[in-house]
Design a protein around this motif. Structure first.
Motif, PDB file in Angstrom:
ATOM      1  N   ASP A   1      -3.441  10.352  -1.109  1.00 31.89           N
ATOM      2  CA  ASP A   1      -3.696   9.058  -1.745  1.00 31.89           C
ATOM      3  C   ASP A   1      -3.771   7.941  -0.711  1.00 31.89           C
ATOM      4  OD1 ASP A   1      -3.390   7.683  -4.705  1.00 31.89           O
ATOM      5  OD2 ASP A   1      -2.599   6.401  -3.122  1.00 31.89           O
TER       6      ASP A   1
ATOM      7  N   ARG B   1      -6.944   7.390   1.239  1.00 37.63           N
ATOM      8  CA  ARG B   1      -8.060   6.772   0.516  1.00 37.63           C
ATOM      9  C   ARG B   1      -7.827   5.306   0.178  1.00 37.63           C
ATOM     10  NH1 ARG B   1      -7.813   8.507  -4.097  1.00 37.63           N
ATOM     11  NH2 ARG B   1      -6.136  10.056  -4.037  1.00 37.63           N
ATOM     12  N   THR B   2      -6.572   4.852   0.200  1.00 40.06           N
ATOM     13  CA  THR B   2      -6.285   3.544  -0.393  1.00 40.06           C
ATOM     14  C   THR B   2      -5.534   2.567   0.499  1.00 40.06           C
ATOM     15  OG1 THR B   2      -4.181   4.311  -1.351  1.00 40.06           O
ATOM     16  CG2 THR B   2      -6.179   4.634  -2.675  1.00 40.06           C
TER      17      THR B   2
ATOM     18  N   ARG C   1      -6.269  -1.351   1.020  1.00 46.42           N
ATOM     19  CA  ARG C   1      -6.092  -2.329  -0.050  1.00 46.42           C
ATOM     20  C   ARG C   1      -4.691  -2.933  -0.048  1.00 46.42           C
ATOM     21  NH1 ARG C   1      -8.814   1.638  -3.478  1.00 46.42           N
ATOM     22  NH2 ARG C   1      -6.862   2.010  -4.608  1.00 46.42           N
TER      23      ARG C   1
ATOM     24  N   GLY D   1       0.807  -1.215   0.000  1.00 49.22           N
ATOM     25  CA  GLY D   1       0.000   0.000   0.000  1.00 49.22           C
ATOM     26  C   GLY D   1       0.839   1.263   0.000  1.00 49.22           C
TER      27      GLY D   1
ATOM     28  N   SER E   1       0.917   4.029  -3.132  1.00 46.97           N
ATOM     29  CA  SER E   1       0.598   5.445  -2.911  1.00 46.97           C
ATOM     30  C   SER E   1       1.784   6.343  -3.217  1.00 46.97           C
ATOM     31  CB  SER E   1       0.129   5.656  -1.470  1.00 46.97           C
ATOM     32  OG  SER E   1      -1.175   5.156  -1.277  1.00 46.97           O
TER      33      SER E   1
END
Length: 215
Positions: A76, A79-80, A83, A19, A23
């Motif tokens: 970024d 938000r991510t 994952r 992750g 990013s």
């Protein structure tokens, strides 16, 4: 006698490398820079998000460029991150057994505090950790001992009775600076040879941590 344990987060409790790398590379791309493979990003981790971005930006660029990439990275990653973050094998069971022995547990990370808190809240059962601290504005990051000593104060324990568990030289230096007992783990982001050369206890599986802490 070990009375409490403080854990580093990235590379110790959770594998967040995929992750973080995704990013960082997206943030670099927004500024026209090339990305990095997982091995390179692994070597960037350990000193907080700004240093991660400083290491990712070409050295010929000024720190102001690292500032811009860091802002893009933070947006970024917010938000991510879910994952690309998962627990290392055996961590859930280790923490459950330590809690069963009534050992106070904490997390101390150089990751920004909001991300640290979100990851802990999302991946661990409520109440697993008594204290969770990431890097907060106005505080010094590891290896400065202030965060570790703040946790010792909250636990109302002498620092010498607390073990600090991490995967990097930054974590070892933090433990040393705080007069805590260090444990290094081999499954994180630093080369085993680098960790072994320190002479600090180096453990290779979560059951070894349990055996080390619960005598």
């Amino acid at each position: 006698m070990i009375q409490a344990a403080i854990f580093d987060l990235d590379g110790t409790l959770v594998d967040s490398l995929p992750g973080i790398a995704a990013s960082l590379n997206r943030a670099l791309a927004t500024r026209g820079h090339a990305g990095h493979d997982l091995d390179a990003v692994r070597s960037f981790i350990g000193n907080g998000s700004w240093m991660l971005c400083r290491r990712g930006v070409p050295a010929s660029f000024p720190d102001s460029e690292a500032d811009a990439v860091n802002r893009a990275f933070m947006d970024d990653y917010d938000r991510t991150w879910l994952r690309g973050t998962e627990l290392f094998p055996g961590i859930t069971e280790l923490l459950a057994q330590l809690k069963a022995h009534h050992m106070p547990l904490a997390v101390l990370s150089n990751k920004p505090h909001p991300f640290t808190a979100d990851i802990v809240d999302s991946l661990f059962t409520a109440g697993t950790f008594d204290v969770v601290l990431g890097h907060r504005e106005g505080t010094q990051p590891k290896p400065d001992p202030s965060g570790a000593l703040e946790i010792a104060n909250i636990f109302d324990l002498p620092s010498t009775g607390i073990t600090f568990i991490g995967d990097s030289l930054v974590d070892l230096e933090t433990a040393t600076n705080a007069r805590m007992q260090p444990i290094l783990v081999s499954w994180g982001y630093r080369p085993i040879e680098e960790l072994r050369a320190t002479g600090a206890p180096l453990l290779h599986a979560t059951h070894e941590i349990l055996n080390h802490l619960i005598c």
